[in-house]
Design a protein around this motif. Sequence first.
Motif, PDB file in Angstrom:
ATOM      1  N   ASP A 196       0.842  -1.188   0.000  1.00  0.00           N
ATOM      2  CA  ASP A 196       0.000   0.000   0.000  1.00  0.00           C
ATOM      3  C   ASP A 196       0.888   1.252   0.000  1.00  0.00           C
ATOM      4  N   GLY A 199      -0.893   4.680   1.188  1.00  0.00           N
ATOM      5  CA  GLY A 199      -0.980   4.829   2.634  1.00  0.00           C
ATOM      6  C   GLY A 199       0.370   5.115   3.255  1.00  0.00           C
ATOM      7  N   PHE A 203       1.361   8.766   5.060  1.00  0.00           N
ATOM      8  CA  PHE A 203       1.811   8.733   6.455  1.00  0.00           C
ATOM      9  C   PHE A 203       3.213   9.327   6.577  1.00  0.00           C
ATOM     10  N   PHE A 242      -3.945  10.206   4.872  1.00  0.00           N
ATOM     11  CA  PHE A 242      -3.679   8.907   5.487  1.00  0.00           C
ATOM     12  C   PHE A 242      -4.907   8.409   6.241  1.00  0.00           C
ATOM     13  N   HIS A 245      -7.711   7.541   3.736  1.00  0.00           N
ATOM     14  CA  HIS A 245      -7.363   6.294   3.053  1.00  0.00           C
ATOM     15  C   HIS A 245      -7.513   5.106   3.993  1.00  0.00           C
ATOM     16  N   ARG A 246      -7.099   5.312   5.232  1.00  0.00           N
ATOM     17  CA  ARG A 246      -7.180   4.228   6.219  1.00  0.00           C
ATOM     18  C   ARG A 246      -8.631   3.826   6.495  1.00  0.00           C
ATOM     19  N   HIS A 252      -4.554  -2.128   3.454  1.00  0.00           N
ATOM     20  CA  HIS A 252      -3.760  -1.040   4.006  1.00  0.00           C
ATOM     21  C   HIS A 252      -2.505  -1.598   4.639  1.00  0.00           C
ATOM     22  N   LYS A 256      -6.380  -3.283   9.914  1.00  0.00           N
ATOM     23  CA  LYS A 256      -7.430  -2.852  10.850  1.00  0.00           C
ATOM     24  C   LYS A 256      -7.486  -3.760  12.080  1.00  0.00           C
TER      25      LYS A 256
END
Length: 487
Positions: A196, A199, A203, A242, A245-246, A252, A256
């Motif tokens: 990813d 992401g 970040f 970020f 997108h998260r 990702h 999660k």
Amino acid sequence: MNAAADKRWLYAVALLATYLQSVNLPLPNAALRLIQGSLSMTDDQAGWIFTAYLAASAITLPIAQWLAARFGLKRVYQLALLAFAIGLWLGTLASTPLEFIAARILQGLASGVLAPLSMAIALETLPAERRPAFAPKWTALVLFGIVSGPSIGGVICEYFDWRPMFYLSLPLLAYIFMVVTLLLGEKKADQRPPYDFFGFATFTLGMIGLQMCLDRGERLDWFDSAEIWIETLACVLGLYLFVVHRMTSKAHFISKALLRDRNFMLSTVMFFALGFVLLSTMALTSPMLDEILGYPPDTTGALTIPRGVGLVGAFLLMGRAPAWVDTRAFIAVGIALVVYANWLMLGYSPLMDWTPVAVTGFIQGVGLGILMPALSKAAFSTINPTLRPEASGLFNLMRVYGSTLGVAVVQLFFFNNTQAMHSALVSQLTPYRVALPTSLPALEGLNHLVTHQAAFVAVMGQFKILMLAMLVVSPLVLFLRKPAAAN
């Protein structure tokens, strides 16, 4: 040479590379005064020596395994060794602060690749039954590199100069490169591994924007500068993208499932605070001894040894801790020792000898040595085994970001508080209070004395910030679940 001997050689050079990338981070710590003098480096630029290395390593650390899978472990590792050596060599040739910081950035970028790939190479040489016990040994080696760097650098600087510090690593890197070239087989994924990048990029943009803003804000008078506005907008935009997108993407680079694990998230926050204290204390103590109290580089470096002995010793002893003792108790004790040590540091005096520095350093080292493995155990005890590689990367990345932001924050407040305290002290120097000298040399001497007093008071204020950082996260221990028995 047989296969068993090849593995032993590869295991040894992987550990050596791990040590070299960690020891070169704090290596200049005891020689800041010499480096600043030879490069005409200002006090605020001196903080970049550490933050540049750390921030750069934080960029490449999360993608090291992907690079190895995509382009081949051996090829990427060789390029990282070569880049690290070039960074060290360029550092010795630097004649301006910008050139030296650029060399440190290159070292950091290579370090972020060398650390995880060295661990991967070492693990490949071990039988499966010995691999679970390797991670604590590897971490202890990294810690040993961090705590031994200032003492090594101090001794070299005292008897030679600061540049030979970096020359020392070059023949060792050449040896590692030769062994890897001859003995390590190429290994990469059959298919291009997914990653990813959006992401990761957002970040990184947010964190680097924040880092640059903190590092450059004081010098550029904050928001009176267009550069600070750009860096602030980059930070806000990166972190906003970020988060969006998260929340909206299915795949990702931070799973999660990790964010839903309470023990992992709380332990990661406390690990971030640990990183905040780990290197920031070193970044404050060595300049205090070297520049304010006038200790020679070898003594400045030697006074980091008690902290290192306490840290590495406690870390290794934690491996023998009884399994029936609740890990949360160790976490609480570790935090208490770190807070107590920082509280003792508030009692430092310009008239003290080396004893308080050695004692408080040892106590803080023991606290950190207890805290690191205890937090790791709490974090990973409830994680799904399939998520442990990803969790390990994020866990260690937070420590790195904690260190780099911690150094930036204490440097920022140090310079602000030094200026404020200098103004406060000077305001009391009036003809109605003291007999002021009239000659220029005497006035310069008085200003030098006031500056040193202001700087010392400012250092005490930064130790208070580090103490508060640990106090703020200490209540999180109460919300941890009791870790399950290790699998």
